[in-house]
Design an enzyme around this catalytic site. Structure first.
Site, PDB file in Angstrom:
ATOM      1  CG  MET A 194       4.796   9.803   0.127  1.00  0.00           C
ATOM      2  SD  MET A 194       5.521   8.180   0.178  1.00  0.00           S
ATOM      3  CE  MET A 194       6.735   8.357  -1.135  1.00  0.00           C
ATOM      4  N   PRO A 195       3.658   9.239   4.418  1.00  0.00           N
ATOM      5  CG  PRO A 195       4.316   8.467   6.521  1.00  0.00           C
ATOM      6  CD  PRO A 195       3.622   9.606   5.848  1.00  0.00           C
ATOM      7  CG  ASN A 196       3.385   2.957   0.953  1.00  0.00           C
ATOM      8  OD1 ASN A 196       2.222   2.736   1.277  1.00  0.00           O
ATOM      9  ND2 ASN A 196       4.150   2.065   0.345  1.00  0.00           N
TER      10      ASN A 196
ATOM     11  NE  ARG B  88      -1.554   2.702  -0.361  1.00  0.00           N
ATOM     12  CZ  ARG B  88      -1.066   1.489  -0.506  1.00  0.00           C
ATOM     13  NH1 ARG B  88       0.093   1.155   0.072  1.00  0.00           N
ATOM     14  NH2 ARG B  88      -1.700   0.582  -1.227  1.00  0.00           N
TER      15      ARG B  88
END
Lengths: 71, 71, 71, 71, 71, 71
Positions: free
Chosen positions: F1-3, F40
């Site tokens: 995370m974060p995505n 990501r």
């Protein structure tokens, strides 16, 4: 707001999009009493090989009657 | 299809949702000539601290006039 | 990859999620021949008042038979 | 429900999709005890230039071993 | 545009969000040469029981070192 | 995370993407104190005929000044 994402099957015409965008925006203005400029809509085109229900790709199913698509 | 995702600010009433869902479905039937049962809509509620534009969270901005939201 | 998003109705148990996550990951490894660590799954819980089909919210429809949900 | 979105790298075959769709649907039926027709899956193809991790596009990284993709 | 969706783990503070929103907006202005008001960001909070990798929910994994999260 | 999911207009160059991905990742590391590998990012390209605001498709609107896009 609202921010709206619309997944539609490939093959719809620009005019169908225009008509749908007007209809959604009008519905949002009526329901939420907001400025039409606040209504944001993004289209994503989906192929029949991209969608599945009941364990089968739609591209492997017989073409549904044009008004009977319930994917 | 279409599969529609609607992000709306927290605080809208169920009746506003009902009215909006009817309006979107009607607009889809008119634009695409499909069965209303084919129109699928999912709501996601968004807080003002969840949305940002111009580098600032909406919760840090003065509340926009109720009809002037253009986030 | 794959990156998978799962919208499920509120009320499913953690064990149901665990079983589903194992099943999806196994299916991905078999279909794509990839490392299980490459399979990423995110759940979003949806209330019956958040989903609509045929112009009506699911919270306004009679509860479907537990195995008959086709929203 | 569930409504499932699958982001996969470009290049997977239709047969791989078919196998994966069957596996996911089976896993959902087992975990949630629902009708297979209730399981809805949409694929989105992602290019290696569309995905990044650690500040770099995957298209700029050496091709991972086919079974070692953990993007 | 760009329209950016950020999934983050529950527990981040508003100040962390503010700092991140400023950083993303600045990065977009530099990379695309656009007006900061054109940069739209929506946060979705994800619980550790909502995310899985390698067939296991993150809530069932030992808590990763705070700087080592690679979900 | 974060995505992170980024919807951008078609036509941006790979170098613009590279610069943006570096900027977002740096911003995430500073704001959340996480490993860059945990950040990501997925790009989705959007055409002007795919986006609408105020009831009109952007492809039907005069092209905005390159730095003035606020869709």
């Amino acid at each position: 707001m609202p921010n709206i994402t619309v997944e539609i099957f490939e093959g719809r015409t620009l005019d169908q999009r225009r008509q749908f965008v007007e209809g959604i925006t009008e519905a949002a203005v009526k329901a939420f009493g907001i400025d039409p400029e606040g209504v944001r809509i993004t289209f994503f085109e989906i192929g029949r090989q991209d969608l599945a229900r009941g364990g089968r790709l739609f591209s492997d199913k017989a073409a549904p009657a044009s008004t009977g698509e319930k994917p």
